[in-house]
Design an enzyme around this catalytic site. Structure first.
Site, PDB file in Angstrom:
ATOM      1  N   HIS A  58      21.453 -18.686 -34.262  1.00  0.00           N
ATOM      2  CA  HIS A  58      21.156 -18.421 -32.848  1.00  0.00           C
ATOM      3  C   HIS A  58      22.439 -18.419 -32.024  1.00  0.00           C
ATOM      4  O   HIS A  58      22.658 -17.532 -31.193  1.00  0.00           O
ATOM      5  CB  HIS A  58      20.233 -19.513 -32.267  1.00  0.00           C
ATOM      6  CG  HIS A  58      18.862 -19.570 -32.867  1.00  0.00           C
ATOM      7  ND1 HIS A  58      18.254 -20.743 -33.231  1.00  0.00           N
ATOM      8  CD2 HIS A  58      17.968 -18.580 -33.145  1.00  0.00           C
ATOM      9  CE1 HIS A  58      17.044 -20.497 -33.704  1.00  0.00           C
ATOM     10  NE2 HIS A  58      16.845 -19.194 -33.664  1.00  0.00           N
TER      11      HIS A  58
ATOM     12  N   LYS B 118       3.202 -20.264 -33.167  1.00  0.00           N
ATOM     13  CA  LYS B 118       3.954 -21.409 -33.705  1.00  0.00           C
ATOM     14  C   LYS B 118       3.527 -22.718 -33.065  1.00  0.00           C
ATOM     15  O   LYS B 118       3.143 -22.756 -31.901  1.00  0.00           O
ATOM     16  CB  LYS B 118       5.460 -21.187 -33.489  1.00  0.00           C
ATOM     17  CG  LYS B 118       5.997 -20.033 -34.308  1.00  0.00           C
ATOM     18  CD  LYS B 118       7.498 -19.918 -34.152  1.00  0.00           C
ATOM     19  CE  LYS B 118       8.037 -18.730 -34.944  1.00  0.00           C
ATOM     20  NZ  LYS B 118       9.446 -18.455 -34.616  1.00  0.00           N
TER      21      LYS B 118
END
Ligand code: PNS
Length: 168
Positions: free
Chosen positions: A16, A40
């Protein structure tokens, strides 16, 4: 031009951060946005994920970290952003990302999605891989940013022993 790097970031990985840095080198301002992915069930709270991201990106002047509960297109309009930046690892990411990009463009035709190809060394890396390795007591220090490695390791040990590995 203002850009948004949205995601779950549960937790942030070096993959990321690589995308954030590259986006920050291209765009004037980058908002890293912790958002809700209905598919999620995160291990870290929104506040924890924002805190980990802030510690990790503290040295990059044109990055700001926020969380937003709602549609990404609403957040982009609220920030005056013209671009969504996503990292693409492999062909397996493509279908899902392509679907989201098209849905977001239908919702807001002025908002473009730009894909940055992941750096080769991070091709395999995901937050799920980090959680799975940590759940078996493995060393995650090369997968998560050094500034937050201890916090992430400790929290994952606590949480995964409480919740069990089905939460990964
Ligand atoms: O890191 P992730 O989980 O792949 O990121 C997905 C995320 C959070 C960016 C996506 O689920 C999202 O944009 N959520 C906000 C709600 C929304 O706008 N959904 C419509 C996108 S099709």
């Amino acid at each position: 031009m203002i850009a948004i790097c949205p995601g779950s970031f549960d937790p942030v990985t070096v993959g990321h951060v690589d995308i954030f840095r590259r986006a920050a080198a291209i765009f004037d301002k980058v908002y890293v946005a912790v958002m809700h992915n209905p598919k999620k069930n995160p291990v870290f709270t929104e506040e924890e994920r924002v805190d980990l991201l802030r510690r990790t990106t503290a040295g990059i002047d044109n990055i700001e970290v926020e969380c937003f509960d709602g549609l990404l297109t609403s957040y982009a309009a609220h920030k005056g952003a013209g671009v969504i930046v996503k990292g693409l690892r492999a062909v397996s990411d493509y279908e899902y990302e392509f679907q989201m990009a098209l849905a977001n463009r239908r919702l807001n035709p002025g908002l473009e999605t730009v894909f940055l190809t992941t750096s080769a060394e991070n091709m395999f890396l995901s937050s799920s891989v980090v959680k799975q390795i940590a759940s078996f007591g493995g060393d995650i220090s090369s997968f998560v940013p050094a500034e937050v490695c201890d916090i992430i390791s400790e929290r994952l040990r606590e949480r995964l022993s409480q919740k069990g590995s089905e939460s990964i």
